[in-house]
Design a protein around this motif. Structure first.
Motif, PDB file in Angstrom:
ATOM      1  N   ASN A 149       0.814  -1.212   0.000  1.00 28.46           N
ATOM      2  CA  ASN A 149       0.000   0.000   0.000  1.00 28.46           C
ATOM      3  C   ASN A 149       0.851   1.265   0.000  1.00 28.46           C
ATOM      4  O   ASN A 149       0.445   2.280   0.533  1.00 28.46           O
ATOM      5  N   THR A 171       2.321   4.194  -2.138  1.00 28.14           N
ATOM      6  CA  THR A 171       2.149   4.867  -3.418  1.00 28.14           C
ATOM      7  C   THR A 171       3.473   5.486  -3.828  1.00 28.14           C
ATOM      8  O   THR A 171       4.080   6.211  -3.044  1.00 28.14           O
ATOM      9  N   LYS A 174      -2.888   8.738  -8.654  1.00 29.98           N
ATOM     10  CA  LYS A 174      -3.984   7.769  -8.627  1.00 29.98           C
ATOM     11  C   LYS A 174      -5.284   8.492  -8.933  1.00 29.98           C
ATOM     12  O   LYS A 174      -5.507   9.601  -8.479  1.00 29.98           O
ATOM     13  N   GLY A 176      -9.150   7.332  -8.612  1.00 26.28           N
ATOM     14  CA  GLY A 176     -10.008   6.244  -8.156  1.00 26.28           C
ATOM     15  C   GLY A 176      -9.161   5.035  -7.819  1.00 26.28           C
ATOM     16  O   GLY A 176      -8.143   5.160  -7.145  1.00 26.28           O
ATOM     17  N   PRO A 177      -9.525   3.876  -8.351  1.00 25.39           N
ATOM     18  CA  PRO A 177      -8.760   2.661  -8.027  1.00 25.39           C
ATOM     19  C   PRO A 177      -7.553   2.434  -8.937  1.00 25.39           C
ATOM     20  O   PRO A 177      -6.889   1.416  -8.842  1.00 25.39           O
ATOM     21  N   HIS A 178      -7.270   3.367  -9.836  1.00 27.56           N
ATOM     22  CA  HIS A 178      -6.224   3.167 -10.845  1.00 27.56           C
ATOM     23  C   HIS A 178      -5.004   4.036 -10.590  1.00 27.56           C
ATOM     24  O   HIS A 178      -5.115   5.171 -10.142  1.00 27.56           O
ATOM     25  N   ASP A 210      -3.106  -1.212 -12.612  1.00 22.30           N
ATOM     26  CA  ASP A 210      -3.511  -1.703 -11.300  1.00 22.30           C
ATOM     27  C   ASP A 210      -2.416  -1.343 -10.305  1.00 22.30           C
ATOM     28  O   ASP A 210      -1.292  -1.836 -10.414  1.00 22.30           O
TER      29      ASP A 210
END
Length: 77
Positions: free
Chosen positions: A7, A9, A30, A32-34, A49
């Motif tokens: 986790n 980044t 990032k 959203g989830p991307h 991802d």
């Protein structure tokens, strides 16, 4: 080097490897989830991802830089 599964980044501009596309890109952030990646040397961003990307190795970064330089030189001709 390990995958980004902890986790963490990457910092903006960090060269990362996307195994889904077999490409090295510069981490942009990032959405959203991307994870958003941009090709080394510029170009259109793509989504990746964030759980699968990892820091690019020195040979991967070198290869991506040489590819970008060759593409730039080809456009100048």
């Amino acid at each position: 080097m390990t995958q980004q599964t902890e986790n963490r980044t990457p910092e903006r501009g960090t060269h990362v490897y996307d195994p889904a596309t077999c490409r090295v890109g510069e981490f942009q952030g990032k959405v959203g989830p991307h994870a958003m990646l941009r090709p080394v040397g510029g170009g259109r961003e793509w989504q990746a991802d964030p759980g699968k990307i990892r820091r690019a190795t020195a040979p991967e970064r070198l290869r991506a830089g040489v590819k970008a330089a060759n593409e730039r030189a080809g456009r100048m001709l």
